[in-house]
Design a protein around this motif. Structure first.
Motif: not given
Lengths: 396, 265
Positions: A15-17, A339-343
């Motif tokens: 999901i994060v990816m 946030l998504a890119i960092t995670l």
């Protein structure tokens, strides 16, 4: 029992990816304005905070390289590879987020030929380039052993000491220079964080974060693979961490006394609360780690390492974001894409670490730890050949 | 030697012609709605602020020893001998450290472009090089913005304060701020009312970082010698221990021959 856990985490990972991938496309197709909440008033956002933290985690790499190779404390040799790998991944994450954060990432090589030796950022650029190379060389033995390339291994052993010395110097410079970045903003960074000692804080806290990261990784590695560091070694690391953290906190305290900023803690402001949170997250593990029943208990030790890491995440975010907000006159909270890119960078680093532990001799296999101990007693100089623990070598 | 601008807010009538002249010189759009924007942006390098019947200009201060130029890792920002702090967009990689470092929050960024540039007033370097005034000074109908030699403008500003002490705040903003700037301001009301911070340091900002950076070569040199020395001691100790070990325990002799010889050497 391990399987459902892994399934859960791999779903999270995907999901994060996916979200991160979408955000990445948005960033490169539409620019920084569309993909971040950064503005002219707030030109450095979450990604800077993340970079500061990713490098802090790498602090374990040079510490342990110095301890094992230079100070010749062989007991800590099993810690070497996980630390070097962490550092390498930390730096890789730094470079990835830099490429995303730079307005014109295709010019990332410019500092190589366009010099400005008055710039802290210039120093950082060079340290990152050189130290990432050093880390790759320091970790190479694990890969070469796996491939069985003996001649390359012998050659690497020959150059390892100069490489390690260079690495220690480079990361000392780099860790501290990330703090030096903020020396030029006395009017902007909130006085609870702005200090002429900022470079020293960044350096010492990187040592602490690196130690905490080792404990953290060892615990997870045991959960996933049954591979981990000996408890006595972890206990020692816990003790060293307690002292290092105490030193760091004492340094912050002394600095605040000299700058006379304690009255700021009476102000009911966001900065005050987040500062107190940061200190609490560091003070609690410090106090706990001095107790025998804590540093001898793997779970308690792990808990302390998590608190420490959270403490330093808070610290770096406070310097990069919280402390810069008031003077900017705006409010900044990262956009979801930031946030998504960092995670996804974090998730990517974890995934690569997981793969490395699975397929490369990173942690000593559990049954060989005793063997290693007896080998050490029998052959005190055997481990003098750098970076290649005979124990893992013998096992493969 | 270096050129500067003297802006006297007490003479300014707020006509915003300087904004117009700046936009024309820098190929920026200008319209009534842009004129109403009271802040510097990537499409507006100078802004006239209005507070009742008082005015104040905002523009890049073109510092004598600029924080942005010292911060820039690729020397895209540079102070020229003539005065202007110029920007070479071909070098810039977009790290935006200049924006963070600037004590006056001047550099702006083209956030919505795929190949963004840093944008700011660069004190019309081409005009200055050609011996002309900056566009804003040339167009100013009242002489509120005046172009000239920095030393002469300072003398003139001091003279104006002496001649009309009641009219001015007794301070030339930019004379000593951050080590001096190429834009000098006079005002009838305190400068901080227009966002000019009263507590910027009087020493040049780059000193804050150069003090630390100057120690880098020392760290490399001394650190290298120290670490190399420690390595030499700890491993020598090992070699000796190994040699002694060998003498005591002949069972390990074969394995240790190498170290033994080292120990004797």
């Amino acid at each position: 029992m391990a399987k459902p856990r892994f399934g859960f985490w791999s779903v999270i990972l995907w999901i994060v990816m996916v979200l991160g991938g979408y955000s990445l496309i948005l960033r490169f197709a539409r620019g920084l304005g569309a993909s971040t909440n950064m503005t002219d008033e707030f030109p450095w956002g979450l990604w800077i905070g993340f970079k500061l933290f990713a490098v802090a985690l790498a602090g374990g790499g040079f510490t342990i390289a110095a301890v094992v190779h230079i100070f010749n404390l062989k007991r800590y040799r099993p810690v070497l590879r996980p630390m070097i790998l962490t550092a390498f991944l930390g730096y890789s994450a730094f470079i990835c987020s830099l490429i995303i954060d730079l307005g014109r990432p295709y010019r990332i090589w410019h500092p190589v030929v366009m010099w400005n030796d008055h710039s802290v950022m210039f120093e950082i650029a060079w340290c990152v380039m050189l130290y990432t190379t050093v880390l790759a060389l320091e970790f190479a033995p694990a890969v070469l052993e796996r491939l069985g390339w003996q001649r390359a291994l012998v050659w690497l052993r020959g150059v390892m000491i100069p490489v390690v010395i260079l690495g220690v110097i480079l990361s000392t410079l780099h860790q501290s220079s990330l703090g030096s970045l903020y020396l030029i903003v006395p009017g902007k960074l909130y006085p609870l964080w702005y200090s002429p000692l900022e470079p020293v804080f960044f350096f010492v806290s990187a040592l602490c974060a690196g130690l905490a990261m080792t404990v953290f990784e060892s615990w997870h590695s045991r959960k996933a693979f049954g591979k981990q560091l000996e408890q006595s070694l972890l206990t020692s690391l816990g003790r060293v961490l307690a002292v290092a953290l105490s030193f760091y906190l004492a340094l912050r305290f002394v600095d605040m006394v000299h700058r006379g900023v304690f009255h700021l803690l009476l102000l009911p402001r966001t900065e005050t609360y987040l500062f107190l949170l940061e200190i609490a997250l560091l003070l609690i593990p410090t106090l706990l780690l001095f107790q025998r029943r804590i540093h001898q208990n793997p779970t308690a030790l792990y808990f302390c390492s998590v608190l420490t890491l959270l403490g330093f995440v808070t610290n770096r975010m406070n310097v990069a974001i919280t402390g810069m907000e008031a003077s900017s006159g705006t409010y900044y909270f990262p956009k979801w894409t930031e946030l998504a890119i960092t995670l996804s960078l974090v998730a990517g680093a974890f995934a690569i670490f997981w793969l490395a532990v699975k397929y490369l001799p990173v942690f000593p296999p559990a049954h060989e730890t005793h063997l290693a101990q007896s080998a050490r007693v029998a052959a005190p100089s055997a481990a003098a050949s750098p970076a290649v623990p005979e124990l893992t070598h013998a096992g493969s | 030697m270096s050129k500067a601008l003297l802006y006297d807010a007490t003479i300014c009538i707020g006509c915003k012609q300087c904004e117009q002249g700046c936009a024309t010189e820098n190929n920026l759009p200008y319209s009534d709605s842009i004129a109403a924007e009271e802040k510097q942006s990537e499409h507006k390098f100078t802004a006239v602020l209005t507070r009742g019947d008082k005015f104040m200009r905002r523009l890049c201060m073109n510092c004598q020893d600029p924080a942005c130029a010292s911060a820039c890792p690729v020397a895209a920002l540079r102070k020229t001998a003539a005065g202007p702090v110029i920007y070479e967009e071909g070098r810039c990689m977009g790290c935006r450290y200049c924006m963070l470092a600037c004590p006056f929050n001047v550099p702006r960024y083209e956030w919505n472009k795929l190949f963004p540039r840093v944008r700011k007033c660069t004190m019309c370097p081409n005009r200055v090089a050609a011996g002309k005034q900056t566009a804003c000074a040339e167009i100013c109908p009242t002489g509120a913005t005046k172009f000239g030699e920095r030393d002469e403008l300072i003398n003139e500003a001091q003279q104006r304060i002496r001649d009309n002490p009641g009219q001015y705040v007794k301070h030339i903003y930019g004379l000593n701020e951050v080590g001096g700037t190429s834009v000098l301001l006079l005002s009838g009301v305190p400068f901080d009312q227009f966002g000019y911070s009263a507590d910027v340091p009087t020493e040049p900002m780059p000193l804050l970082t150069s003090r630390v950076l100057s120690k880098v070569p020392d760290v490399v040199m001394l650190g290298g010698v120290l670490l190399g020395g420690i390595w030499w001691i700890t491993n020598r100790r090992d070699d000796v221990a190994a040699a002694e070990d060998c003498e005591k325990n002949s069972a390990f002799e074969d394995k240790k021959r190498g170290q033994d010889e080292n120990g004797k050497a």
